[in-house]
Design a protein around this motif. Sequence first.
Motif, PDB file in Angstrom:
ATOM      1  N   THR A 530       0.832  -1.215   0.000  1.00  0.00           N
ATOM      2  CA  THR A 530       0.000   0.000   0.000  1.00  0.00           C
ATOM      3  C   THR A 530       0.862   1.258   0.000  1.00  0.00           C
ATOM      4  OG1 THR A 530      -1.721  -1.197   1.203  1.00  0.00           O
ATOM      5  CG2 THR A 530      -1.814   1.222   1.239  1.00  0.00           C
ATOM      6  N   ARG A 531       1.911   1.253   0.862  1.00  0.00           N
ATOM      7  CA  ARG A 531       2.775   2.435   0.933  1.00  0.00           C
ATOM      8  C   ARG A 531       3.563   2.634  -0.361  1.00  0.00           C
ATOM      9  NH1 ARG A 531       0.438   5.448   4.674  1.00  0.00           N
ATOM     10  NH2 ARG A 531       0.020   4.231   6.559  1.00  0.00           N
ATOM     11  N   LEU A 532       3.956   1.524  -1.009  1.00  0.00           N
ATOM     12  CA  LEU A 532       4.670   1.644  -2.282  1.00  0.00           C
ATOM     13  C   LEU A 532       3.770   2.263  -3.342  1.00  0.00           C
ATOM     14  CD1 LEU A 532       7.098   1.161  -4.073  1.00  0.00           C
ATOM     15  CD2 LEU A 532       6.322  -1.191  -4.413  1.00  0.00           C
ATOM     16  N   ARG A 533       2.508   1.813  -3.405  1.00  0.00           N
ATOM     17  CA  ARG A 533       1.568   2.417  -4.360  1.00  0.00           C
ATOM     18  C   ARG A 533       1.379   3.903  -4.062  1.00  0.00           C
ATOM     19  NH1 ARG A 533      -3.240  -2.143  -4.247  1.00  0.00           N
ATOM     20  NH2 ARG A 533      -2.210  -3.720  -5.566  1.00  0.00           N
ATOM     21  N   GLN A 534       1.284   4.242  -2.761  1.00  0.00           N
ATOM     22  CA  GLN A 534       1.093   5.641  -2.380  1.00  0.00           C
ATOM     23  C   GLN A 534       2.268   6.499  -2.851  1.00  0.00           C
ATOM     24  OE1 GLN A 534       0.596   6.172   1.820  1.00  0.00           O
ATOM     25  NE2 GLN A 534       0.545   8.393   1.714  1.00  0.00           N
ATOM     26  N   ILE A 535       3.498   5.996  -2.656  1.00  0.00           N
ATOM     27  CA  ILE A 535       4.684   6.748  -3.078  1.00  0.00           C
ATOM     28  C   ILE A 535       4.664   6.983  -4.585  1.00  0.00           C
ATOM     29  CG2 ILE A 535       7.193   6.622  -3.300  1.00  0.00           C
ATOM     30  CD1 ILE A 535       7.239   5.173  -0.610  1.00  0.00           C
ATOM     31  N   LEU A 536       4.440   5.889  -5.353  1.00  0.00           N
ATOM     32  CA  LEU A 536       4.462   6.018  -6.817  1.00  0.00           C
ATOM     33  C   LEU A 536       3.322   6.920  -7.303  1.00  0.00           C
ATOM     34  CD1 LEU A 536       5.313   2.350  -7.844  1.00  0.00           C
ATOM     35  CD2 LEU A 536       6.848   4.297  -7.627  1.00  0.00           C
ATOM     36  N   PHE A 537       2.123   6.782  -6.701  1.00  0.00           N
ATOM     37  CA  PHE A 537       0.989   7.605  -7.130  1.00  0.00           C
ATOM     38  C   PHE A 537       1.251   9.083  -6.834  1.00  0.00           C
ATOM     39  CE2 PHE A 537      -3.193   9.524  -6.720  1.00  0.00           C
ATOM     40  CZ  PHE A 537      -3.822   9.079  -7.876  1.00  0.00           C
ATOM     41  N   ASN A 538       1.848   9.373  -5.656  1.00  0.00           N
ATOM     42  CA  ASN A 538       2.157  10.774  -5.333  1.00  0.00           C
ATOM     43  C   ASN A 538       3.143  11.368  -6.334  1.00  0.00           C
ATOM     44  OD1 ASN A 538       0.465  10.886  -3.162  1.00  0.00           O
ATOM     45  ND2 ASN A 538       2.048  10.532  -1.624  1.00  0.00           N
ATOM     46  N   PHE A 539       4.197  10.598  -6.668  1.00  0.00           N
ATOM     47  CA  PHE A 539       5.172  11.093  -7.641  1.00  0.00           C
ATOM     48  C   PHE A 539       4.516  11.334  -9.005  1.00  0.00           C
ATOM     49  CE2 PHE A 539       8.923   9.163  -5.201  1.00  0.00           C
ATOM     50  CZ  PHE A 539       9.226  10.396  -4.651  1.00  0.00           C
ATOM     51  N   LEU A 540       3.704  10.372  -9.457  1.00  0.00           N
ATOM     52  CA  LEU A 540       3.097  10.485 -10.788  1.00  0.00           C
ATOM     53  C   LEU A 540       2.068  11.620 -10.828  1.00  0.00           C
ATOM     54  CD1 LEU A 540       2.715   6.696 -11.587  1.00  0.00           C
ATOM     55  CD2 LEU A 540       4.212   8.315 -12.765  1.00  0.00           C
ATOM     56  N   SER A 541       1.251  11.735  -9.773  1.00  0.00           N
ATOM     57  CA  SER A 541       0.268  12.826  -9.758  1.00  0.00           C
ATOM     58  C   SER A 541       0.957  14.179  -9.686  1.00  0.00           C
ATOM     59  CB  SER A 541      -0.686  12.640  -8.577  1.00  0.00           C
ATOM     60  OG  SER A 541       0.023  12.703  -7.345  1.00  0.00           O
ATOM     61  N   ASN A 542       2.055  14.250  -8.936  1.00  0.00           N
ATOM     62  CA  ASN A 542       2.819  15.498  -8.856  1.00  0.00           C
ATOM     63  C   ASN A 542       3.390  15.859 -10.227  1.00  0.00           C
ATOM     64  OD1 ASN A 542       3.791  17.506  -6.828  1.00  0.00           O
ATOM     65  ND2 ASN A 542       5.758  16.901  -7.675  1.00  0.00           N
ATOM     66  N   ALA A 543       3.918  14.833 -10.966  1.00  0.00           N
ATOM     67  CA  ALA A 543       4.451  15.088 -12.310  1.00  0.00           C
ATOM     68  C   ALA A 543       3.344  15.510 -13.267  1.00  0.00           C
ATOM     69  CB  ALA A 543       5.155  13.832 -12.821  1.00  0.00           C
ATOM     70  N   ALA A 544       2.149  14.886 -13.150  1.00  0.00           N
ATOM     71  CA  ALA A 544       1.044  15.243 -14.046  1.00  0.00           C
ATOM     72  C   ALA A 544       0.559  16.667 -13.786  1.00  0.00           C
ATOM     73  CB  ALA A 544      -0.100  14.250 -13.851  1.00  0.00           C
ATOM     74  N   LYS A 545       0.606  17.100 -12.527  1.00  0.00           N
ATOM     75  CA  LYS A 545       0.117  18.432 -12.174  1.00  0.00           C
ATOM     76  C   LYS A 545       1.025  19.520 -12.742  1.00  0.00           C
ATOM     77  CE  LYS A 545       0.357  19.593  -7.860  1.00  0.00           C
ATOM     78  NZ  LYS A 545       0.067  19.721  -6.407  1.00  0.00           N
ATOM     79  N   PHE A 546       2.341  19.284 -12.737  1.00  0.00           N
ATOM     80  CA  PHE A 546       3.286  20.320 -13.157  1.00  0.00           C
ATOM     81  C   PHE A 546       3.773  20.128 -14.599  1.00  0.00           C
ATOM     82  CE2 PHE A 546       3.753  20.258  -8.521  1.00  0.00           C
ATOM     83  CZ  PHE A 546       3.505  21.590  -8.241  1.00  0.00           C
ATOM     84  N   THR A 547       3.104  19.288 -15.391  1.00  0.00           N
ATOM     85  CA  THR A 547       3.507  19.042 -16.780  1.00  0.00           C
ATOM     86  C   THR A 547       2.295  19.264 -17.672  1.00  0.00           C
ATOM     87  OG1 THR A 547       5.100  17.398 -16.033  1.00  0.00           O
ATOM     88  CG2 THR A 547       4.558  17.407 -18.373  1.00  0.00           C
ATOM     89  N   ASP A 548       2.489  19.969 -18.775  1.00  0.00           N
ATOM     90  CA  ASP A 548       1.402  20.268 -19.711  1.00  0.00           C
ATOM     91  C   ASP A 548       1.849  19.857 -21.110  1.00  0.00           C
ATOM     92  OD1 ASP A 548      -0.904  21.147 -20.849  1.00  0.00           O
ATOM     93  OD2 ASP A 548      -0.443  23.284 -20.703  1.00  0.00           O
ATOM     94  N   GLN A 549       1.082  18.903 -21.725  1.00  0.00           N
ATOM     95  CA  GLN A 549       1.377  18.405 -23.070  1.00  0.00           C
ATOM     96  C   GLN A 549       2.827  17.889 -23.152  1.00  0.00           C
ATOM     97  OE1 GLN A 549       0.401  21.422 -25.950  1.00  0.00           O
ATOM     98  NE2 GLN A 549      -1.760  21.508 -25.384  1.00  0.00           N
ATOM     99  N   GLY A 550       3.205  17.138 -22.150  1.00  0.00           N
ATOM    100  CA  GLY A 550       4.567  16.594 -22.112  1.00  0.00           C
ATOM    101  C   GLY A 550       4.560  15.076 -21.914  1.00  0.00           C
ATOM    102  N   LYS A 551       5.725  14.553 -21.492  1.00  0.00           N
ATOM    103  CA  LYS A 551       5.889  13.116 -21.291  1.00  0.00           C
ATOM    104  C   LYS A 551       6.247  12.852 -19.825  1.00  0.00           C
ATOM    105  CE  LYS A 551       7.456  12.057 -25.981  1.00  0.00           C
ATOM    106  NZ  LYS A 551       8.553  11.470 -26.805  1.00  0.00           N
ATOM    107  N   ILE A 552       5.657  11.797 -19.299  1.00  0.00           N
ATOM    108  CA  ILE A 552       5.952  11.346 -17.934  1.00  0.00           C
ATOM    109  C   ILE A 552       6.433   9.897 -18.026  1.00  0.00           C
ATOM    110  CG2 ILE A 552       5.024  10.909 -15.638  1.00  0.00           C
ATOM    111  CD1 ILE A 552       2.964  13.109 -16.188  1.00  0.00           C
ATOM    112  N   MET A 553       7.608   9.639 -17.459  1.00  0.00           N
ATOM    113  CA  MET A 553       8.238   8.312 -17.576  1.00  0.00           C
ATOM    114  C   MET A 553       8.314   7.676 -16.185  1.00  0.00           C
ATOM    115  SD  MET A 553       9.817   5.915 -19.324  1.00  0.00           S
ATOM    116  CE  MET A 553      10.392   6.625 -20.873  1.00  0.00           C
TER     117      MET A 553
END
Length: 656
Positions: A530-553
């Motif tokens: 559960t904590r691993l999913r939380q860490i990855l989801f926080n990182f990905l959501s943070n990247a999606a919030k600060f990226t516009d029409q870009g790529k997230i890896m």
Amino acid sequence: MMQAVSPAWMERVRTLPIRIKLLLLSFIVGFSIITILYLSWYRETSIREIYDIRTKIMSMDVMLMDLQRNQNDFVNLLDPRYRREFSTVFEQLVISTESLKEDFGKLNLPVSTLGRLTILTGEYQRLFQVLTVQLSKIGKDQSEGLQRDMVQSIKNIEAGLLRVPNTDNIRLSLHNQLMAMQVFTNNLLLHKQTQFVDHFERNHQKIMNDINNMVPEHSVRQNLRTNLLSYRRTFFDLAEAATIIGLDYQHGLRAEMETTIRESHLTLSRMADEMNIAIRHQERNLNILMGGIAVAFSIAFLVALIFLGRSISTPIRNITNVMTRLADGDLSVDISNKTRQDEIGDMLRALRVFKMGAIIRRRTQEELREAHDELENRVEERTHKLMEEVQDRRRAEAQLMRAREDAEAANRAKSMFLANMSHELRTPLNAIIGYSEILQEDAVDLGYAEITPDLDKINTAGKHLLSIINEILDLSKIEAGRIDIEVTEFEVQDVINTVAEMVRPLVATNNNTLLVEGSQNLGVMKSDLTRLRQILFNFLSNAAKFTDQGKIMLRAFRENDIEGDTIVFSVSDTGIGMSPEQLEMVFAPFAQADTSTTRKYGGTGLGLTVNREIARLMGGEVMGKSSPGKGTTFTVRLPAEILSEMLDDDMENAHV
């Protein structure tokens, strides 16, 4: 003889300056010391050669021990290296023996014992050569000698056994008997004990009988019997060589070599005893000579000392009495004013100067004593002031300690308050979100489409507020030490796929593209799913919030280390990025890169802080790398398996 000396001459000698008298006495002493040193040097030089011979004998005894050690290593290990070392040491022993012959000839020492040593060492070399021949016959491994023949015979027998039908386990029985014969062979080679010959013979007879009775085909039976007879001949050749070498140090070549080396040691011991006798004899003669010379010089020195001492001791005694009274503090002592030009006159003049200096020193000491008393009073006052300052400092430190404890207690109370209040806030928010979803469904069913956007805003705002409260709750749990880590076993690739599917709608909000890259050897991970999913989801959501029409890896790979495997996850984006100064602030609670970011993108700034603290609780660490306008990469390194002691340490050290 002293009575025959003219009184005028004796008086002239008595009145000589002390330095001349001491010079004469020093000449006698110096000449005596030089003579004794010369005799000592002569003594050391005369017996040094005998000491050198004894040292050579002792070194030869060490060489014999090296020969014996190399012999035993060669017998036990069959390594040609030890045979070469034996030859090298033996050559050194021969050279030392020839050198001893020359030394014995120079000093006219008897050489009969040395000749006996030469014979014994030659015999020892001959026995070692015979031993080498026998060991070469056996062979140092399975590629040469009798061992090679035996290995070939065993291969032929095993090939023949493959042709025997395995009806009623005949082949297995014969193969087991062959293995027993090989065990006896190995025991013979390792221990060189002939008792294994009888065991081998009985086992050989039994396998021959079993072949005659159990193998039906004549050609196979004849082939096996021929190879077994060849095996037997090779085995007995090995037994004969082992017997020649010797079962232990009491039989065979090894017994003869042990006897020879023992006699060689005894011979060297006798030679060392002879050298000790020669040294003692030489030292005794030289000591007698040195003692006689020392006694003669001592008598001469004593006579000169008595004669010269009388002319010096009387005035010295008088001066000593004066100095003693001066030393006792009697400054009223009278010092003769008689003029003398020798050393006694110099001493009297020095005493007068010393008396004057003593008077001046007494006055100075009285003045210093008064100054010392005044200084002690000042030091005592200063010490009292310093003690008061130390006590004041200790009281201040105690107050600081109490203030620190109060601050820590307040921090813990704050953390408990946040944990409890965050939990209380989640209950009504969940109700608001639930009722908004119900109202959305009712509005659609009843045809109230105009209120649906408002209900969507209520639901979105509620979920956003719930996520903020969840982050605050996680942070408060970490601060209060109430967060739990539940360890389970799961596939890493499954977690990556699940998180990617969960975050794709959020990534698509700003027209971004999600790329997932994982290595082939991710394997299994024992950690908190559960904590691993939380860490990855926080990182990905943070990247999606600060990226516009870009790529997230999203990348993941496993690193192998002697201390345990590590799973590395990294989330990269092509968003707005951060400067080094801003990157240092993102892990602080309730902080973002700058205020403009907060106004434009929102958020509490807790996601990255919670990620880092949870990763530390799981035994890992979070790192970030970013450049303005080029994007950001966050990496989390977690152990593939959380150990219990690692979990305990991390829970004890958890803090924000």
